[in-house]
Design a protein around this motif. Structure first.
Motif, PDB file in Angstrom:
ATOM      1  N   TYR A   1      14.885  -5.529  -6.946  1.00  0.00           N
ATOM      2  CA  TYR A   1      13.558  -5.123  -7.431  1.00  0.00           C
ATOM      3  C   TYR A   1      13.258  -3.696  -7.024  1.00  0.00           C
ATOM      4  N   THR A   2      12.216  -3.156  -7.684  1.00  0.00           N
ATOM      5  CA  THR A   2      11.794  -1.792  -7.388  1.00  0.00           C
ATOM      6  C   THR A   2      10.291  -1.670  -7.583  1.00  0.00           C
ATOM      7  N   PHE A   3       9.809  -0.439  -7.585  1.00  0.00           N
ATOM      8  CA  PHE A   3       8.367  -0.168  -7.606  1.00  0.00           C
ATOM      9  C   PHE A   3       8.039   0.872  -8.673  1.00  0.00           C
ATOM     10  N   ASP A   4       6.742   0.927  -9.037  1.00  0.00           N
ATOM     11  CA  ASP A   4       6.281   1.984  -9.933  1.00  0.00           C
ATOM     12  C   ASP A   4       6.672   3.335  -9.338  1.00  0.00           C
ATOM     13  N   LEU A   5       6.911   4.305 -10.219  1.00  0.00           N
ATOM     14  CA  LEU A   5       7.399   5.600  -9.739  1.00  0.00           C
ATOM     15  C   LEU A   5       6.838   6.742 -10.575  1.00  0.00           C
ATOM     16  N   GLU A   6       6.532   7.836  -9.898  1.00  0.00           N
ATOM     17  CA  GLU A   6       6.107   9.048 -10.595  1.00  0.00           C
ATOM     18  C   GLU A   6       7.204  10.089 -10.478  1.00  0.00           C
TER      19      GLU A   6
ATOM     20  N   ASP B   1       0.831  -1.215   0.000  1.00  0.00           N
ATOM     21  CA  ASP B   1       0.000   0.000   0.000  1.00  0.00           C
ATOM     22  C   ASP B   1       0.859   1.257   0.000  1.00  0.00           C
ATOM     23  N   PHE B   2       2.040   1.165   0.589  1.00  0.00           N
ATOM     24  CA  PHE B   2       2.938   2.315   0.646  1.00  0.00           C
ATOM     25  C   PHE B   2       3.734   2.466  -0.648  1.00  0.00           C
ATOM     26  N   TRP B   3       4.263   1.353  -1.165  1.00  0.00           N
ATOM     27  CA  TRP B   3       5.198   1.400  -2.289  1.00  0.00           C
ATOM     28  C   TRP B   3       4.543   1.270  -3.653  1.00  0.00           C
ATOM     29  N   GLY B   4       3.441   0.511  -3.726  1.00  0.00           N
ATOM     30  CA  GLY B   4       2.813   0.251  -5.020  1.00  0.00           C
ATOM     31  C   GLY B   4       3.351  -1.011  -5.663  1.00  0.00           C
ATOM     32  N   PRO B   5       2.993  -1.247  -6.934  1.00  0.00           N
ATOM     33  CA  PRO B   5       3.403  -2.473  -7.626  1.00  0.00           C
ATOM     34  C   PRO B   5       4.918  -2.578  -7.779  1.00  0.00           C
ATOM     35  N   ARG B   6       5.413  -3.821  -7.682  1.00  0.00           N
ATOM     36  CA  ARG B   6       6.848  -4.087  -7.815  1.00  0.00           C
ATOM     37  C   ARG B   6       7.113  -4.975  -9.023  1.00  0.00           C
ATOM     38  N   ASN B   7       8.389  -5.186  -9.314  1.00  0.00           N
ATOM     39  CA  ASN B   7       8.793  -6.097 -10.390  1.00  0.00           C
ATOM     40  C   ASN B   7       9.632  -7.231  -9.811  1.00  0.00           C
ATOM     41  N   ASN B   8      10.183  -8.044 -10.682  1.00  0.00           N
ATOM     42  CA  ASN B   8      11.085  -9.149 -10.313  1.00  0.00           C
ATOM     43  C   ASN B   8      10.579  -9.969  -9.112  1.00  0.00           C
ATOM     44  N   PRO B   9       9.464 -10.677  -9.283  1.00  0.00           N
ATOM     45  CA  PRO B   9       8.897 -11.440  -8.161  1.00  0.00           C
ATOM     46  C   PRO B   9       9.821 -12.524  -7.610  1.00  0.00           C
ATOM     47  N   GLY B  10      10.801 -12.963  -8.379  1.00  0.00           N
ATOM     48  CA  GLY B  10      11.723 -13.994  -7.900  1.00  0.00           C
ATOM     49  C   GLY B  10      12.968 -13.445  -7.219  1.00  0.00           C
TER      50      GLY B  10
ATOM     51  N   PRO C   1       8.766  13.928 -12.715  1.00  0.00           N
ATOM     52  CA  PRO C   1       8.299  15.258 -13.097  1.00  0.00           C
ATOM     53  C   PRO C   1       7.272  15.197 -14.228  1.00  0.00           C
ATOM     54  N   PHE C   2       6.548  16.273 -14.407  1.00  0.00           N
ATOM     55  CA  PHE C   2       5.616  16.441 -15.534  1.00  0.00           C
ATOM     56  C   PHE C   2       4.510  15.388 -15.565  1.00  0.00           C
ATOM     57  N   GLY C   3       4.272  14.756 -14.400  1.00  0.00           N
ATOM     58  CA  GLY C   3       3.250  13.713 -14.354  1.00  0.00           C
ATOM     59  C   GLY C   3       3.690  12.407 -14.993  1.00  0.00           C
ATOM     60  N   TRP C   4       4.961  12.301 -15.330  1.00  0.00           N
ATOM     61  CA  TRP C   4       5.463  11.061 -15.929  1.00  0.00           C
ATOM     62  C   TRP C   4       5.392   9.941 -14.911  1.00  0.00           C
ATOM     63  N   ARG C   5       4.841   8.815 -15.330  1.00  0.00           N
ATOM     64  CA  ARG C   5       4.808   7.620 -14.493  1.00  0.00           C
ATOM     65  C   ARG C   5       5.477   6.485 -15.240  1.00  0.00           C
ATOM     66  N   ARG C   6       6.235   5.698 -14.512  1.00  0.00           N
ATOM     67  CA  ARG C   6       6.877   4.531 -15.113  1.00  0.00           C
ATOM     68  C   ARG C   6       6.595   3.320 -14.239  1.00  0.00           C
ATOM     69  N   THR C   7       6.419   2.170 -14.893  1.00  0.00           N
ATOM     70  CA  THR C   7       6.193   0.937 -14.148  1.00  0.00           C
ATOM     71  C   THR C   7       7.500   0.496 -13.505  1.00  0.00           C
ATOM     72  N   ALA C   8       7.389  -0.400 -12.562  1.00  0.00           N
ATOM     73  CA  ALA C   8       8.577  -0.930 -11.903  1.00  0.00           C
ATOM     74  C   ALA C   8       9.532  -1.562 -12.920  1.00  0.00           C
ATOM     75  N   ASP C   9       8.981  -2.277 -13.908  1.00  0.00           N
ATOM     76  CA  ASP C   9       9.837  -2.866 -14.943  1.00  0.00           C
ATOM     77  C   ASP C   9      10.591  -1.790 -15.719  1.00  0.00           C
ATOM     78  N   GLU C  10       9.879  -0.721 -16.088  1.00  0.00           N
ATOM     79  CA  GLU C  10      10.522   0.358 -16.843  1.00  0.00           C
ATOM     80  C   GLU C  10      11.595   1.064 -16.011  1.00  0.00           C
ATOM     81  N   VAL C  11      11.281   1.316 -14.745  1.00  0.00           N
ATOM     82  CA  VAL C  11      12.228   1.991 -13.856  1.00  0.00           C
ATOM     83  C   VAL C  11      13.470   1.115 -13.636  1.00  0.00           C
ATOM     84  N   GLY C  12      13.249  -0.168 -13.378  1.00  0.00           N
ATOM     85  CA  GLY C  12      14.362  -1.081 -13.158  1.00  0.00           C
ATOM     86  C   GLY C  12      15.234  -1.229 -14.387  1.00  0.00           C
ATOM     87  N   GLN C  13      14.598  -1.342 -15.552  1.00  0.00           N
ATOM     88  CA  GLN C  13      15.360  -1.481 -16.794  1.00  0.00           C
ATOM     89  C   GLN C  13      16.164  -0.225 -17.100  1.00  0.00           C
TER      90      GLN C  13
END
Length: 195
Positions: free
Chosen positions: A150-155, A22-31, A157-169
């Protein structure tokens, strides 16, 4: 790839607070947790040095703040501490880089003659990436098994949002492409360390 016989595994911020979705949001790399555990086991069984790092957040709302259960290391990491036959260090920090924690990681590595570090843990684009960049700048041979982070979805500047996969990559591309670290898989590291 070669993993030195004295390469240090640095396990970054594998803490219970990161389980609070609830604090961090969706994550990537479940393994990632299984891969981190495997790396610790390989390092400890081979007598290589292991560094455990804990983030003591100064933010009162953070699940990683001292005195709160989330500050504790995840159980699978906590139960492995002190179980290896090689040297071990426990570092606490309040910023992103493990090189700016207590005790001094760089001094410990230098004293032990260690020039290669393998970084695993949480978050790929925050404390793992910052520690990798600083390690690269300090002249260490830095290896990051991407699927042991692993990491989490992130927002941003400019309202840009990236998924955890995009941020990690993006973090992996910056580290590897920028020459700060070699980004590889856990299997590559384990196969090289086991030889």
């Amino acid at each position: 790839m070669e993993i030195a016989e004295n390469a240090a595994l640095v396990v970054v911020d594998v803490q219970k607070g990161f389980e609070e979705a609830d604090f961090w949001g969706p994550r990537n790399n479940p393994g990632a947790d299984d891969n981190i555990a495997q790396l610790i086991d390989v390092w400890q069984s081979s007598g290589r040095p292991v560094v455990f790092v804990r983030h003591d957040s100064s933010k009162p709302e953070s699940p990683l703040r001292p005195g709160y259960e989330g500050n504790e290391l995840k159980q699978y990491v906590a139960e492995r501490r002190g179980k290896g036959s090689g040297p071990e260090l426990f570092v606490t920090k309040t910023v992103n880089s493990a090189f700016l924690g207590t005790p001094d990681l760089g001094a410990w590595l230098t004293e032990a003659g260690i020039s290669q570090v393998v970084l695993a843990g949480i978050q790929t684009n925050m404390c793992v990436e910052t520690t990798a960049r600083m390690g690269g700048n300090l002249g260490y041979d830095v290896v990051v098994p991407y699927d042991a982070t692993y990491t989490f979805d992130l927002e941003g500047p400019f309202g840009w949002r990236r998924t955890a996969d995009e941020v990690g990559q993006a973090a992996a591309v910056s580290l590897h492409g920028g020459g700060f670290a070699r980004v590889v898989t856990t299997k590559e590291v384990v196969d090289s360390a086991a030889v």
